[in-house]
Design a protein around this motif. Structure first.
Motif, PDB file in Angstrom:
ATOM      1  N   GLY A 250      46.260 -87.719  14.641  1.00 37.12           N
ATOM      2  CA  GLY A 250      44.909 -88.005  15.115  1.00 37.12           C
ATOM      3  C   GLY A 250      43.854 -88.069  14.042  1.00 37.12           C
ATOM      4  O   GLY A 250      42.675 -88.267  14.346  1.00 37.12           O
ATOM      5  N   GLN A 251      44.241 -87.964  12.768  1.00 36.34           N
ATOM      6  CA  GLN A 251      43.252 -87.925  11.698  1.00 36.34           C
ATOM      7  C   GLN A 251      42.806 -89.305  11.244  1.00 36.34           C
ATOM      8  O   GLN A 251      41.704 -89.460  10.716  1.00 36.34           O
ATOM      9  N   LEU A 252      43.650 -90.300  11.426  1.00 33.02           N
ATOM     10  CA  LEU A 252      43.327 -91.663  10.984  1.00 33.02           C
ATOM     11  C   LEU A 252      43.290 -92.606  12.171  1.00 33.02           C
ATOM     12  O   LEU A 252      43.955 -92.395  13.185  1.00 33.02           O
ATOM     13  N   LEU A 253      42.505 -93.666  12.019  1.00 32.67           N
ATOM     14  CA  LEU A 253      42.399 -94.701  13.039  1.00 32.67           C
ATOM     15  C   LEU A 253      42.460 -96.043  12.325  1.00 32.67           C
ATOM     16  O   LEU A 253      41.715 -96.279  11.365  1.00 32.67           O
ATOM     17  N   VAL A 254      43.373 -96.906  12.751  1.00 37.03           N
ATOM     18  CA  VAL A 254      43.529 -98.216  12.126  1.00 37.03           C
ATOM     19  C   VAL A 254      43.125 -99.295  13.125  1.00 37.03           C
ATOM     20  O   VAL A 254      43.274 -99.122  14.346  1.00 37.03           O
ATOM     21  N   SER A 255      42.604-100.416  12.616  1.00 38.20           N
ATOM     22  CA  SER A 255      42.220-101.524  13.497  1.00 38.20           C
ATOM     23  C   SER A 255      42.478-102.849  12.791  1.00 38.20           C
ATOM     24  O   SER A 255      42.479-102.933  11.556  1.00 38.20           O
ATOM     25  N   GLY A 256      42.700-103.903  13.601  1.00 36.36           N
ATOM     26  CA  GLY A 256      42.921-105.250  13.082  1.00 36.36           C
ATOM     27  C   GLY A 256      41.939-106.220  13.702  1.00 36.36           C
ATOM     28  O   GLY A 256      41.546-106.065  14.859  1.00 36.36           O
ATOM     29  N   SER A 257      41.555-107.242  12.943  1.00 38.21           N
ATOM     30  CA  SER A 257      40.440-108.085  13.359  1.00 38.21           C
ATOM     31  C   SER A 257      40.702-109.568  13.166  1.00 38.21           C
ATOM     32  O   SER A 257      41.589-109.986  12.415  1.00 38.21           O
ATOM     33  N   VAL A 258      39.865-110.358  13.836  1.00 40.73           N
ATOM     34  CA  VAL A 258      39.852-111.804  13.660  1.00 40.73           C
ATOM     35  C   VAL A 258      39.458-112.184  12.239  1.00 40.73           C
ATOM     36  O   VAL A 258      39.791-113.283  11.768  1.00 40.73           O
ATOM     37  N   ASP A 259      38.760-111.299  11.524  1.00 39.82           N
ATOM     38  CA  ASP A 259      38.394-111.604  10.135  1.00 39.82           C
ATOM     39  C   ASP A 259      39.566-111.430   9.164  1.00 39.82           C
ATOM     40  O   ASP A 259      39.381-111.485   7.944  1.00 39.82           O
ATOM     41  N   LYS A 260      40.783-111.199   9.708  1.00 39.40           N
ATOM     42  CA  LYS A 260      42.045-111.100   8.956  1.00 39.40           C
ATOM     43  C   LYS A 260      42.220-109.760   8.243  1.00 39.40           C
ATOM     44  O   LYS A 260      43.191-109.583   7.508  1.00 39.40           O
ATOM     45  N   THR A 261      41.294-108.827   8.432  1.00 41.08           N
ATOM     46  CA  THR A 261      41.390-107.543   7.740  1.00 41.08           C
ATOM     47  C   THR A 261      42.004-106.471   8.626  1.00 41.08           C
ATOM     48  O   THR A 261      41.976-106.554   9.860  1.00 41.08           O
ATOM     49  N   VAL A 262      42.550-105.458   7.960  1.00 45.15           N
ATOM     50  CA  VAL A 262      42.979-104.212   8.585  1.00 45.15           C
ATOM     51  C   VAL A 262      42.104-103.118   7.998  1.00 45.15           C
ATOM     52  O   VAL A 262      41.949-103.032   6.775  1.00 45.15           O
ATOM     53  N   THR A 263      41.504-102.301   8.841  1.00 45.76           N
ATOM     54  CA  THR A 263      40.677-101.200   8.348  1.00 45.76           C
ATOM     55  C   THR A 263      41.286 -99.867   8.766  1.00 45.76           C
ATOM     56  O   THR A 263      41.858 -99.742   9.852  1.00 45.76           O
ATOM     57  N   VAL A 264      41.156 -98.888   7.896  1.00 45.73           N
ATOM     58  CA  VAL A 264      41.632 -97.538   8.165  1.00 45.73           C
ATOM     59  C   VAL A 264      40.435 -96.593   8.050  1.00 45.73           C
ATOM     60  O   VAL A 264      39.728 -96.596   7.031  1.00 45.73           O
ATOM     61  N   TYR A 265      40.218 -95.783   9.092  1.00 44.18           N
ATOM     62  CA  TYR A 265      39.077 -94.876   9.159  1.00 44.18           C
ATOM     63  C   TYR A 265      39.529 -93.420   9.237  1.00 44.18           C
ATOM     64  O   TYR A 265      40.620 -93.124   9.743  1.00 44.18           O
ATOM     65  N   ASP A 266      38.684 -92.537   8.772  1.00 39.88           N
ATOM     66  CA  ASP A 266      38.793 -91.120   9.098  1.00 39.88           C
ATOM     67  C   ASP A 266      38.293 -90.977  10.530  1.00 39.88           C
ATOM     68  O   ASP A 266      37.115 -91.208  10.816  1.00 39.88           O
ATOM     69  N   ALA A 267      39.183 -90.610  11.448  1.00 41.59           N
ATOM     70  CA  ALA A 267      38.835 -90.617  12.872  1.00 41.59           C
ATOM     71  C   ALA A 267      37.828 -89.535  13.234  1.00 41.59           C
ATOM     72  O   ALA A 267      37.070 -89.687  14.192  1.00 41.59           O
ATOM     73  N   SER A 268      37.827 -88.431  12.513  1.00 36.47           N
ATOM     74  CA  SER A 268      36.894 -87.347  12.829  1.00 36.47           C
ATOM     75  C   SER A 268      35.472 -87.680  12.395  1.00 36.47           C
ATOM     76  O   SER A 268      34.511 -87.455  13.143  1.00 36.47           O
ATOM     77  N   GLN A 269      35.348 -88.229  11.192  1.00 44.10           N
ATOM     78  CA  GLN A 269      34.023 -88.507  10.648  1.00 44.10           C
ATOM     79  C   GLN A 269      33.542 -89.922  10.942  1.00 44.10           C
ATOM     80  O   GLN A 269      32.344 -90.215  10.798  1.00 44.10           O
ATOM     81  N   GLY A 270      34.465 -90.805  11.304  1.00 38.93           N
ATOM     82  CA  GLY A 270      34.086 -92.189  11.542  1.00 38.93           C
ATOM     83  C   GLY A 270      33.745 -92.929  10.262  1.00 38.93           C
ATOM     84  O   GLY A 270      32.944 -93.866  10.277  1.00 38.93           O
ATOM     85  N   THR A 271      34.370 -92.546   9.143  1.00 37.46           N
ATOM     86  CA  THR A 271      34.074 -93.168   7.861  1.00 37.46           C
ATOM     87  C   THR A 271      35.204 -94.114   7.457  1.00 37.46           C
ATOM     88  O   THR A 271      36.381 -93.838   7.679  1.00 37.46           O
ATOM     89  N   LEU A 272      34.830 -95.223   6.848  1.00 40.39           N
ATOM     90  CA  LEU A 272      35.796 -96.229   6.412  1.00 40.39           C
ATOM     91  C   LEU A 272      36.493 -95.764   5.141  1.00 40.39           C
ATOM     92  O   LEU A 272      35.844 -95.418   4.150  1.00 40.39           O
ATOM     93  N   LEU A 273      37.825 -95.775   5.164  1.00 36.84           N
ATOM     94  CA  LEU A 273      38.608 -95.352   4.004  1.00 36.84           C
ATOM     95  C   LEU A 273      39.182 -96.542   3.248  1.00 36.84           C
ATOM     96  O   LEU A 273      39.142 -96.582   2.025  1.00 36.84           O
ATOM     97  N   TYR A 274      39.760 -97.513   3.961  1.00 35.51           N
ATOM     98  CA  TYR A 274      40.425 -98.637   3.315  1.00 35.51           C
ATOM     99  C   TYR A 274      40.163 -99.917   4.095  1.00 35.51           C
ATOM    100  O   TYR A 274      40.075 -99.895   5.320  1.00 35.51           O
ATOM    101  N   THR A 275      40.078-101.011   3.370  1.00 33.69           N
ATOM    102  CA  THR A 275      40.092-102.341   3.971  1.00 33.69           C
ATOM    103  C   THR A 275      41.226-103.125   3.315  1.00 33.69           C
ATOM    104  O   THR A 275      41.264-103.267   2.093  1.00 33.69           O
ATOM    105  N   LEU A 276      42.145-103.619   4.127  1.00 29.36           N
ATOM    106  CA  LEU A 276      43.360-104.281   3.643  1.00 29.36           C
ATOM    107  C   LEU A 276      43.289-105.760   4.008  1.00 29.36           C
ATOM    108  O   LEU A 276      42.932-106.108   5.131  1.00 29.36           O
TER     109      LEU A 276
END
Length: 480
Positions: A250-276
């Motif tokens: 439950g510590q990380l949250l990943v998402s995929g988008s129409v902009d072709k990116t994958v983002t990984v967030y710290d789920a507790s703080q809601g902060t962006l960690l990585y953009t792939l």
């Protein structure tokens, strides 16, 4: 740090969903198949692909123990597969036989829910494979569903833009309207149950056409009342967000988008960690492994990327270089098979787990033209492959290749929206779209006269031959 460890490119069309069990990865596609991989080395299991659906497969999910896999499709069914044998255990026909867009197991695998394009829900008793309850939300399409970690409730998301919480008797406990402008695309609960002051709380993530990913607290008091509270609105992507998933802790949250990116967030703080940025088209699917620090992302570029999350948050992204063991995306996929060189054939053998035959094929100068003309006799007499099982596997893979290559590089407008195959007799339906005649006639006969593209009623079943498109397809085929 996040590292790309391998790329799977077995599907012949858009990848729609990914799901992990402790030992397997399942992916499903508009090419009508479900593919299964071992998570140790991401080799495809012997019985893959699973080909029981008549149309594109929208979603797939594993039972908690990993013994069963469920997949749902435009064909109006949810199919249950044995992950030991690949055999079909049950076919669950959705009420009304409308296209099924999403399915999800409860954490204890006692229930399975399916949601359809007409807004209906089916809650199945999985032990008996019988329909337990039905529900519906009018004038919308169900596209998202997730059970709470306790398994006593589930949430649904729809193209209407709402999130609704239900109990196992299909009572609607709470409705959160307008959560995502233009519609929800995916939702998932975090793995933890949080308790305190007479309430039970869960974390819920949702994403939508408004280009946002949101994290909510869902609370249920001991009196039975429920509420949702928005914690974070994440705006790390610039286009509609199509998929999201929590890590096993439950510590990380990943998402995929129409902009072709994958983002990984710290789920507790809601902060962006990585953009792939390794996908070439829309990222439609993502899933975390429950047993290893891996996650998978699927895309309309027909590939599935496997990523490893290392300790620490340096923000650095590495791409690993793999030989045939790693199943890297290869340039030969852009060529017609008949134009493949001997090296291209060797690369394909590696992709299909047949690397032991590479030297044999090379010694016999097997290029693309030779490959697609192989027979059981030539494999035995000329290539000296003694194993009957191995000869059968080679021929099966060649047949899959020949079937798939027909649509490789085909302009999208030449493919039937229902079958995703090159059209031979295109016709125009009342919704203005062109379809393969046989496919749309079958659809109209079984789908209550709704449009496969808009889900709106067809005002007439009259089909008009699209001779211009047929001639264009003919010219394209000749040029190939």
């Amino acid at each position: 740090m996040v590292s790309l460890i391998c790329t799977l490119q077995d599907h012949r069309d858009d990848v729609n969903w990914c799901a992990f069990s402790p030992t397997l990865l399942a992916t499903c596609s508009a090419d009508k198949t479900v593919r299964i991989y071992n998570t140790q080395d991401f080799s495809e299991v012997p019985y893959s692909p699973l080909s029981g659906h008549g149309y594109g497969v929208h979603c797939c999910c594993f039972s908690a123990c990993g013994q069963y896999l469920a997949s749902c499709s435009t064909d109006g069914s949810t199919v249950v597969w044995s992950t030991d044998t690949g055999e079909i255990e049950a076919v669950l026909e959705h009420p009304g036989r409308n296209p099924v867009r999403v399915c999800a197991f409860s954490p204890d695998s006692s229930h399975l829910v399916s949601g359809a394009s007409d807004g209906t829900l089916g809650l199945w008793d999985f032990r008996t494979k019988t329909l337990h309850r039905t529900g519906a939300v009018n004038d919308t399409t169900m596209v998202a569903c997730s059970f709470t970690p306790c398994g006593q409730m589930f949430v649904t998301g729809s193209t209407y833009g709402d999130l609704r919480l239900w109990d196992l008797d299909m009572n609607q406990l709470h409705a959160e309207k307008n959560t995502h402008d233009l519609g929800v695309t995916c939702c998932c609960f975090g793995p933890k149950i949080l308790s305190g002051s007479g309430t039970v709380q869960f974390r819920l993530a949702s994403c939508g056409q408004d280009s946002t990913l949101k994290i909510w607290t869902v609370s249920r008091s001991n009196t039975g009342s429920c509420k949702m509270q928005l914690l974070h609105t994440l705006t790390g992507q610039s286009a509609p967000v199509l998929s999201c998933a929590f890590s096993a802790d439950g510590q990380l949250l990943v998402s995929g988008s129409v902009d072709k990116t994958v983002t990984v967030y710290d789920a507790s703080q809601g902060t962006l960690l990585y953009t792939l940025n390794q996908h070439e088209r829309y990222v439609t699917a993502c899933a975390f492994s429950p047993s290893t620090p891996l996650f998978a992302t699927g895309s309309m570029d027909k590939t599935v990327n496997i990523w490893r999350v290392e300790d620490g948050h340096s923000g650095h992204v590495e791409t690993a270089t793999f030989s045939c063991e790693g199943r890297k995306l290869l340039c030969h996929s852009r060529l017609l098979v008949s134009d493949w060189s001997e090296e291209d054939v060797g690369a394909w053998l590696c992709e299909e787990g047949l690397q032991a035959l590479v030297e044999n094929f090379k010694a016999n100068n097997i290029d693309g033209a030779e490959l697609i003309s192989l027979t059981k006799e030539t494999l035995a007499s000329e290539l000296n492959i003694e194993s009957v099982g191995l000869r059968s596997k080679v021929l099966r893979k060649v047949e899959e290749l020949k079937a798939g290559c027909v649509c490789t590089g085909v302009p999208d407008e030449y493919l039937c929206p229902i079958t995703r195959e090159l059209m031979k007799d295109p016709v125009i339906a009342a919704d203005g779209y062109s379809y393969e005649r046989e496919a749309i006639e079958s659809w109209i006969a079984t789908k209550n006269r709704s449009s496969p593209m808009t889900n709106l009623p067809l005002q007439t079943t009259l089909l008009t031959p699209n001779r211009t498109l047929k001639m264009a397809i003919g010219r394209w085929r000749t040029s190939q």
